[in-house]
Enzyme design. Sequence first.
Site, mmCIF file in Angstrom:
data_model
loop_
_atom_site.group_PDB
_atom_site.id
_atom_site.type_symbol
_atom_site.label_atom_id
_atom_site.label_comp_id
_atom_site.label_asym_id
_atom_site.label_seq_id
_atom_site.Cartn_x
_atom_site.Cartn_y
_atom_site.Cartn_z
ATOM 1 N N GLU A 1 7.661 3.701 3.522
ATOM 2 C CA GLU A 1 7.631 4.806 4.477
ATOM 3 C C GLU A 1 9.524 5.760 3.845
ATOM 4 O O GLU A 1 9.709 6.192 4.065
ATOM 5 C CB GLU A 1 8.105 4.827 5.706
ATOM 6 C CG GLU A 1 8.771 3.595 6.611
ATOM 7 C CD GLU A 1 8.300 2.657 6.583
ATOM 8 O OE1 GLU A 1 7.174 2.051 5.150
ATOM 9 O OE2 GLU A 1 8.402 1.961 7.287
ATOM 10 N N GLY B 1 0.724 -1.506 -0.107
ATOM 11 C CA GLY B 1 -0.121 0.291 0.399
ATOM 12 C C GLY B 1 0.944 1.098 -0.012
ATOM 13 O O GLY B 1 0.859 2.680 -0.694
ATOM 14 N N ASP C 1 9.722 -11.711 5.369
ATOM 15 C CA ASP C 1 9.310 -12.056 5.594
ATOM 16 C C ASP C 1 7.737 -12.596 5.095
ATOM 17 O O ASP C 1 6.639 -11.955 5.308
ATOM 18 C CB ASP C 1 9.121 -11.657 3.321
ATOM 19 C CG ASP C 1 9.918 -10.205 2.998
ATOM 20 O OD1 ASP C 1 9.785 -9.289 3.660
ATOM 21 O OD2 ASP C 1 10.911 -10.725 2.241
ATOM 22 N N HIS D 1 5.627 7.094 9.628
ATOM 23 C CA HIS D 1 6.761 6.676 10.255
ATOM 24 C C HIS D 1 7.893 7.628 10.330
ATOM 25 O O HIS D 1 8.595 7.201 10.437
ATOM 26 C CB HIS D 1 7.198 5.672 8.385
ATOM 27 C CG HIS D 1 5.687 3.711 8.956
ATOM 28 N ND1 HIS D 1 6.717 2.896 10.269
ATOM 29 C CD2 HIS D 1 5.494 3.505 8.487
ATOM 30 C CE1 HIS D 1 6.008 1.987 10.043
ATOM 31 N NE2 HIS D 1 5.479 2.306 8.817
ATOM 32 N N GLU E 1 6.056 -0.957 13.772
ATOM 33 C CA GLU E 1 4.160 -0.270 13.209
ATOM 34 C C GLU E 1 2.904 -0.675 13.643
ATOM 35 O O GLU E 1 1.923 0.271 13.501
ATOM 36 C CB GLU E 1 3.784 -2.121 11.872
ATOM 37 C CG GLU E 1 5.038 -2.175 10.957
ATOM 38 C CD GLU E 1 4.566 -0.739 9.851
ATOM 39 O OE1 GLU E 1 3.730 0.200 9.689
ATOM 40 O OE2 GLU E 1 5.764 -0.966 9.211
ATOM 41 N N HIS F 1 -0.413 6.954 7.489
ATOM 42 C CA HIS F 1 0.440 6.103 8.117
ATOM 43 C C HIS F 1 1.933 6.265 7.268
ATOM 44 O O HIS F 1 2.561 6.484 8.693
ATOM 45 C CB HIS F 1 0.536 4.990 7.416
ATOM 46 C CG HIS F 1 0.798 3.403 8.173
ATOM 47 N ND1 HIS F 1 0.263 1.955 9.049
ATOM 48 C CD2 HIS F 1 1.790 2.946 7.128
ATOM 49 C CE1 HIS F 1 0.861 1.740 9.289
ATOM 50 N NE2 HIS F 1 2.291 1.947 8.120
ATOM 51 N N GLU F 2 2.475 5.856 6.612
ATOM 52 C CA GLU F 2 3.666 5.849 5.769
ATOM 53 C C GLU F 2 3.865 7.515 6.869
ATOM 54 O O GLU F 2 5.108 7.973 7.379
ATOM 55 C CB GLU F 2 3.615 6.578 4.273
ATOM 56 C CG GLU F 2 2.772 5.219 4.043
ATOM 57 C CD GLU F 2 3.432 3.963 4.886
ATOM 58 O OE1 GLU F 2 4.333 3.781 4.592
ATOM 59 O OE2 GLU F 2 2.318 2.801 4.319
ATOM 60 N N TYR G 1 0.692 -5.142 13.686
ATOM 61 C CA TYR G 1 0.061 -3.207 13.362
ATOM 62 C C TYR G 1 -0.967 -3.484 14.314
ATOM 63 O O TYR G 1 -0.918 -2.432 15.474
ATOM 64 C CB TYR G 1 -0.502 -3.313 12.180
ATOM 65 C CG TYR G 1 -0.049 -3.662 10.449
ATOM 66 C CD1 TYR G 1 0.990 -4.508 10.211
ATOM 67 C CD2 TYR G 1 0.799 -2.435 10.028
ATOM 68 C CE1 TYR G 1 2.593 -4.319 9.284
ATOM 69 C CE2 TYR G 1 1.827 -2.272 8.798
ATOM 70 C CZ TYR G 1 2.094 -3.319 8.438
ATOM 71 O OH TYR G 1 2.949 -3.192 7.128
HETATM 72 N N1 BES Z 1 6.356 -0.681 6.278
HETATM 73 C C1 BES Z 1 4.869 -1.018 5.438
HETATM 74 C C2 BES Z 1 4.894 -1.802 4.332
HETATM 75 C C3 BES Z 1 6.298 -2.672 4.111
HETATM 76 C C4 BES Z 1 6.246 -3.874 6.075
HETATM 77 C C5 BES Z 1 7.132 -3.638 3.750
HETATM 78 C C6 BES Z 1 7.095 -5.062 5.239
HETATM 79 C C7 BES Z 1 7.803 -4.279 3.505
HETATM 80 C C8 BES Z 1 7.884 -5.273 4.586
HETATM 81 C C9 BES Z 1 4.444 0.089 5.156
HETATM 82 O O1 BES Z 1 4.657 1.653 6.316
HETATM 83 C C10 BES Z 1 3.019 -0.235 5.573
HETATM 84 O O2 BES Z 1 2.846 -0.477 6.568
HETATM 85 N N2 BES Z 1 2.280 -0.323 4.222
HETATM 86 C C11 BES Z 1 0.921 -0.918 4.841
HETATM 87 C C12 BES Z 1 -0.177 0.534 4.971
HETATM 88 C C13 BES Z 1 -0.546 0.965 5.811
HETATM 89 C C14 BES Z 1 -1.854 1.650 6.104
HETATM 90 C C15 BES Z 1 -1.011 -0.430 6.896
HETATM 91 C C16 BES Z 1 0.261 -1.707 3.001
HETATM 92 O O3 BES Z 1 1.186 -1.970 2.972
HETATM 93 O O4 BES Z 1 -0.497 -1.909 2.823
HETATM 94 ZN ZN ZN Z 2 3.616 0.411 8.017
#
Ligand code: BES
Ligand code: ZN
Length: 618
Positions: free
Chosen positions: A269, A266, A375, A297, A316, A293-294, A383
């Site tokens: 950051e 989504g 991953d 961060h 998170e 959200h971003e 979260y």
């Molecule tokens: N940092 C994360 C994305 C991420 C986490 C990429 C772990 C790779 C490994 C980013 O801040 C995030 O949490 N994105 C969410 C959106 C949010 C509103 C919950 C997403 O991508 O859905």
């Molecule tokens: Zn995040």
Amino acid sequence: MDVIAPHRPQSLPERDPSTLLNYFQFKVHHTKLDFTVDWEKKILHGKANIALETLEDVESVILDSSYLDVKSAAVDGKNAAFSFGERGILGSEFKIEAKIPKNTKFNVDLVWNTTDQCTALQFLEKDATDGKKEPYFFSQCQAIHARSLFPFFDTPAVKSSYSFSVELKLPALMSGRPASVDGNIYKFEQPIPIPSYLVAIASGDITKLPIGPRSHVYSEPSRVQACQHEFEHDMENFLQAAEKLVFPYEWDQYDALVLPLSFPYGGMENPNATFVTPTLISGDRENVDVVAHELAHSWSGNLVTNCSWEHFWLNEGWTVYLERRIQGAIHGEATRHFSAIIGWSDLENSIKAMGDSAERYSTLVQDLKDRSDPDDAFSTVPYEKGSNLLFLIERTVGGKEVFDPFIPHYFNKFKYSSLDTYQFMDTLYAFFKDHKEKLDLIDWELWLYKPGMPPVKPDFDTTLVDQVYNLADRWIYATRNNDDLTKLFKPSDIEGFTANQSVVFLETMSSFNKLDNFKWKDFRGALHVLDQVYHAYATSSNAEVLFRWFALQVGGENRRFYDQLGEWLGTVGRMKFARPGYRLLASVDYDLAVSYFKKFESRYHPICRAMVKKDLNL
Ligand code: BES
Ligand code: ZN
């Protein structure tokens, strides 16, 4: 106090198990990264100069690497011997011979190429872009992909300031402040020390428009106005709300880049240049919570960082907590709670979907000591359990007024560094020493180390969900009763809903499927009426709404929607939709899901492709 004593390591912060190296023997003072691009071969040529200092006597410098083709290494200008360890899940150890005594400053120079196996980069042909005029490439380094872009201490425990440069024929963005453009050379400075997973690069036919006094949005020219419209209303308000909650924004500019459809998250950051998915551009400004959200961060994650992916909730959980506080400050407490209610149900669904692996992956503090891929541990748990824990702490110490001074204290104390859960706990208990008895009421062992849902469900303010639940209840009641649905429901039922209320409505409708004696597939007529009366859903431009619509219809085995879902999946590379989307289709027609995946596979990011393949057992 030591409520979590049995888990506490000997020295803090705890060592990162997701790296191969002796990082704790060094301090990094500054890193220069220079790239040139080979669009034909789809690789980057890289050069680095890393200014280091030893904290102990060392025999070698070991860096993380993954599928890198290293050409040369030098220590203080003299060529140094280097070798690679055997490749594993975490990549290969890249060892530079260098006998250096304690407390010595020295420089390492490296020259390398990325390879076609690089997991951090995606190159797109012209045809895969919006404009179809120029090729595009972008990086995604979190969690441990930076090591396939450049050899480094690829751990969130190590931070460095950076000077970046990239030479190419198209505009470029990197995770720093734009410093200069000299012909084809783009330079960026990142004076604030950042961990390697925040290093980012993107280039293509991109242009920018302002979305606030200190913010721009970048995208391909064809959609840049739509992007500006989506974000300009909220951007500066978010920044000011966040600054009031924590302390002033330290990164100078906050810009966002809207990527092509294959961007797998989504949002990401990357400092000074948040990357976001094009699925946010729905025209209704209803996906801006991702930007909040971003942005959050910028404090939680980018200034104050988890020291390893085992403590990912510190990034998170805190960010979701701040994101909802930002929304609450702007739209009121009911909006904050509304978002938390959605989060709670996401958490329930995600833990249920984990099945047997919930035992391992649904704990707040993760255990990655078997050196598995972070991953694989990624889920909603850090979260939502994380933000709920912070919300519980807020209520336990006496509400926002009492809790809020802790926020700037914590972020000031740990800014520019990386910490673990034990340090968080120590800081919390020290700050609230007068509330110790109250804090002791929290079952820390359960919250931090036990799998499953959090032990306490907060008493959420349901103002914004009540009418939604009401409508869903009326539908289920009338459906079971075989009432004439066309007489009972009208398009105006949902006209006043925000997109997020529609999300909750559709999810609630879907959740009835799990009740013992009710299955939507036995009431396809009702699904059909739903489609007639609330036709706006089938044509929604909001990906969150459309996805829940498909989930309800396809979940109810309404065949008319199988191909619509399949085709739609060709337009979304964001894993949040692509993964459950293919799983949903496979649950009703496995062969169809596989044939759509084969058709669209090449459009997806390698990370997404690999995950969907796993999900479909391919
Ligand atoms: N940092 C994360 C994305 C991420 C986490 C990429 C772990 C790779 C490994 C980013 O801040 C995030 O949490 N994105 C969410 C959106 C949010 C509103 C919950 C997403 O991508 O859905
Ligand atoms: Zn995040």
